[in-house]
Design a protein around this motif. Structure first.
Motif, PDB file in Angstrom:
ATOM      1  N   TYR A  30      46.765 -96.413  40.936  1.00  0.00           N
ATOM      2  CA  TYR A  30      45.452 -95.849  41.233  1.00  0.00           C
ATOM      3  C   TYR A  30      44.355 -96.470  40.357  1.00  0.00           C
ATOM      4  CZ  TYR A  30      48.497 -92.499  43.489  1.00  0.00           C
ATOM      5  OH  TYR A  30      49.461 -91.926  44.274  1.00  0.00           O
ATOM      6  N   GLU A 100      39.200 -86.592  45.856  1.00  0.00           N
ATOM      7  CA  GLU A 100      40.407 -86.928  46.616  1.00  0.00           C
ATOM      8  C   GLU A 100      41.517 -87.411  45.682  1.00  0.00           C
ATOM      9  OE1 GLU A 100      39.521 -89.759  49.728  1.00  0.00           O
ATOM     10  OE2 GLU A 100      37.960 -88.444  50.555  1.00  0.00           O
ATOM     11  N   LEU A 101      41.159 -88.299  44.758  1.00  0.00           N
ATOM     12  CA  LEU A 101      42.150 -88.792  43.812  1.00  0.00           C
ATOM     13  C   LEU A 101      42.682 -87.652  42.947  1.00  0.00           C
ATOM     14  CD1 LEU A 101      43.709 -91.157  42.569  1.00  0.00           C
ATOM     15  CD2 LEU A 101      41.781 -91.476  41.002  1.00  0.00           C
ATOM     16  N   SER A 102      41.810 -86.800  42.510  1.00  0.00           N
ATOM     17  CA  SER A 102      42.224 -85.667  41.677  1.00  0.00           C
ATOM     18  C   SER A 102      43.206 -84.773  42.425  1.00  0.00           C
ATOM     19  CB  SER A 102      40.993 -84.873  41.254  1.00  0.00           C
ATOM     20  OG  SER A 102      41.332 -83.911  40.305  1.00  0.00           O
ATOM     21  N   ARG A 103      42.921 -84.499  43.690  1.00  0.00           N
ATOM     22  CA  ARG A 103      43.838 -83.674  44.495  1.00  0.00           C
ATOM     23  C   ARG A 103      45.187 -84.378  44.674  1.00  0.00           C
ATOM     24  NH1 ARG A 103      39.064 -82.479  47.329  1.00  0.00           N
ATOM     25  NH2 ARG A 103      39.449 -84.115  48.850  1.00  0.00           N
ATOM     26  N   LYS A 104      45.147 -85.670  44.891  1.00  0.00           N
ATOM     27  CA  LYS A 104      46.366 -86.453  45.104  1.00  0.00           C
ATOM     28  C   LYS A 104      47.243 -86.446  43.852  1.00  0.00           C
ATOM     29  CE  LYS A 104      45.763 -90.190  47.497  1.00  0.00           C
ATOM     30  NZ  LYS A 104      45.435 -91.566  47.896  1.00  0.00           N
ATOM     31  N   LEU A 105      46.614 -86.550  42.697  1.00  0.00           N
ATOM     32  CA  LEU A 105      47.364 -86.662  41.454  1.00  0.00           C
ATOM     33  C   LEU A 105      47.722 -85.330  40.810  1.00  0.00           C
ATOM     34  CD1 LEU A 105      45.509 -89.670  39.801  1.00  0.00           C
ATOM     35  CD2 LEU A 105      47.711 -89.690  40.963  1.00  0.00           C
TER      36      LEU A 105
END
Length: 106
Positions: A30, A100-105
């Motif tokens: 990421y 979005e990245l925060s939710r994914k991680l």
């Protein structure tokens, strides 16, 4: 022979470094580090906060935070906007891409 205090301290440091390496390996695809991730996660929990407040919440000094924010902005995960109540400061906000990245991680 090492004292218990030194042995515990040494083990704690080794464990911390190992955990950081593992997390950095996981975050590498990421293009984000553990330091950047901790700031992004903090922003996700408290959006549109001053850089000073973010520094306190993320437990980062101002100089380190500025460098991290530069990188997060470069990748499109966060942005700075003028603070309407204080011309000398900025409000830091997480972007949709950052959310979005925060939710994914998380």
């Amino acid at each position: 022979m090492m004292s218990k205090d030194k042995a515990i301290g040494s083990s704690t440091v080794r464990l911390s470094k190992k955990l950081t390496r593992i997390l950095n390996h996981y975050l590498k695809p990421y293009s984000i580090t553990t330091e950047q991730w901790s700031v992004l996660r903090t922003l996700n929990e408290a959006d549109q906060i001053s850089q000073k407040e973010l520094s306190e919440r993320a437990d980062k000094d101002q100089a380190t935070l500025t460098k991290i924010l530069d990188l997060l902005e470069k990748h499109g995960y966060a942005s700075r906007m003028p603070n309407p109540s204080d011309r000398r400061s900025y409000l830091i906000t997480i972007t949709e891409k950052g959310s979005e990245l925060s939710r994914k991680l998380y």
